[in-house]
Design a protein around this motif. Structure first.
Motif, short mmCIF file in Angstrom:
data_model
loop_
_atom_site.label_atom_id
_atom_site.label_comp_id
_atom_site.label_asym_id
_atom_site.label_seq_id
_atom_site.Cartn_x
_atom_site.Cartn_y
_atom_site.Cartn_z
N MET A 1 0.76 -1.22 -0.18
CA MET A 1 -0.04 -0.01 -0.06
C MET A 1 0.96 1.45 -0.06
O MET A 1 1.94 1.34 0.76
N ILE A 2 0.49 2.19 -0.83
CA ILE A 2 1.35 3.53 -0.98
C ILE A 2 0.29 4.44 -0.16
O ILE A 2 -0.83 4.73 -0.64
N TYR A 3 0.81 5.40 0.74
CA TYR A 3 -0.02 6.45 1.43
C TYR A 3 0.45 7.79 0.97
O TYR A 3 1.57 8.00 0.67
N PHE A 4 -0.71 8.73 0.94
CA PHE A 4 -0.30 9.97 0.69
C PHE A 4 -1.14 11.03 1.73
O PHE A 4 -2.12 10.81 1.96
N ILE A 5 -0.40 11.93 2.34
CA ILE A 5 -0.81 12.79 3.18
C ILE A 5 -0.14 14.21 3.23
O ILE A 5 0.80 14.10 2.67
N SER A 6 -0.85 15.21 3.86
CA SER A 6 -0.12 16.53 3.79
C SER A 6 -0.85 17.31 4.95
O SER A 6 -1.68 16.95 5.52
N ASP A 7 -0.33 18.35 4.95
CA ASP A 7 -0.69 19.73 5.82
C ASP A 7 -1.08 19.25 7.31
O ASP A 7 -2.26 19.47 7.74
N ALA A 8 -0.16 18.81 7.98
CA ALA A 8 -0.42 18.68 9.33
C ALA A 8 -0.17 20.01 10.03
O ALA A 8 -0.69 20.07 11.29
N HIS A 9 0.89 20.90 9.78
CA HIS A 9 1.05 22.17 10.37
C HIS A 9 1.55 21.65 11.68
O HIS A 9 1.03 22.50 12.66
N LEU A 10 2.37 21.05 11.90
CA LEU A 10 2.73 20.72 13.28
C LEU A 10 3.18 21.96 14.00
O LEU A 10 4.30 22.57 13.29
#
Length: 250
Positions: free
Chosen positions: A1-10
């Motif tokens: 599986m390939i995952y994509f995430i963005s913009d957590a602004h930790l």
């Protein structure tokens, strides 16, 4: 599986429960490590990130530790810089093992062609934003900023980021503007005229979820964010899914 995430602004000063947010992101990464072939982080995972020669911003220990664990396991973690973490240079690659992308990239995954980018500046018409963006990307300006003491530089960066968010109505993102007015959709359509082989355009930046076909073959996805939506996309080699992370579902 390939995952994509963005913009957590930790680390954002506009997020009330910053530590809980980071822990939620870390739990997600821990849950997907059992089947993750690769993870693509499409920018703005930090609200402000500037690497001085020997100093990086305080905090994010859980997140950076988990990313390091993933890369130590042999999972590819790709990090695309956004408009809040433009100043990521070598630390994340050298210390955490990520593959750093300073700009958009076209990659082939299981026979499908993906155009990946954070999305800031693509299709944008706001001249003020484009001027500020060019200043932030300037090597000269980056060098000048490095002369500011880290305590002041990081404080200024976080304050600037908070001001930028809170000047919007209720601090919320501009809602979906329609197919003909969304910059990232316009950009994708224009790009596709000369690059016909793209199957997926995947972006961050907008903080809203968009999932639409712009041709019979090509799909545009905007990943939302990890502040209140907790959205991500997953590709199993044949199908692409957009999901909201709910703790305990896996």
């Amino acid at each position: 599986m390939i995952y994509f995430i963005s913009d957590a602004h930790l680390g954002s000063l506009a997020i009330e429960h910053r530590r809980m947010q980071e822990r939620r992101l870390v739990r997600f990464l821990d849950e997907i490590k059992k089947d993750a072939e690769a993870i693509y982080m499409l920018g703005d995972m930090f609200d402000f990130w500037y690497e001085y020669k020997r100093v990086v911003p305080k905090g994010f220990t859980r997140f950076l530790g988990k990313v390091s664990e993933l890369t130590d396991m042999g999972i590819e973690v790709h990090y695309f810089i956004g408009n809040h973490d433009i100043w990521a240079f070598s630390y994340l690659a050298e210390e955490c093992g990520v593959i750093l992308h300073p700009g958009p990239a076209t990659v082939e995954l299981h026979g499908k062609t993906f155009y990946l980018a954070h999305g800031d500046g693509l299709g944008a018409k706001d001249k003020k934003f484009l001027v500020i963006r060019s200043i932030f990307h300037s090597k000269v300006c980056q060098r000048l900023f490095s002369w500011i003491h880290p305590d002041l530089g990081v404080k200024f960066g976080l304050a600037w980021a908070k001001h930028s968010r809170m000047k919007r109505k209720d601090g919320k993102e501009v809602p979906y503007q329609g197919e003909n007015h969304e910059p990232l959709i316009r950009y994708s359509k224009q790009y596709l005229k000369e690059h016909h082989d793209i199957d997926y355009f995947i972006f961050g930046h907008r903080h809203i979820e968009i999932d639409m076909m712009i041709t019979k073959q090509t799909r545009v996805m905007v990943l939302g964010e990890w502040i209140s939506l907790f959205t991500y996309a997953a590709f199993d080699g044949e199908n692409m899914y957009m999901e909201n992370y709910v703790e305990g579902d896996n």
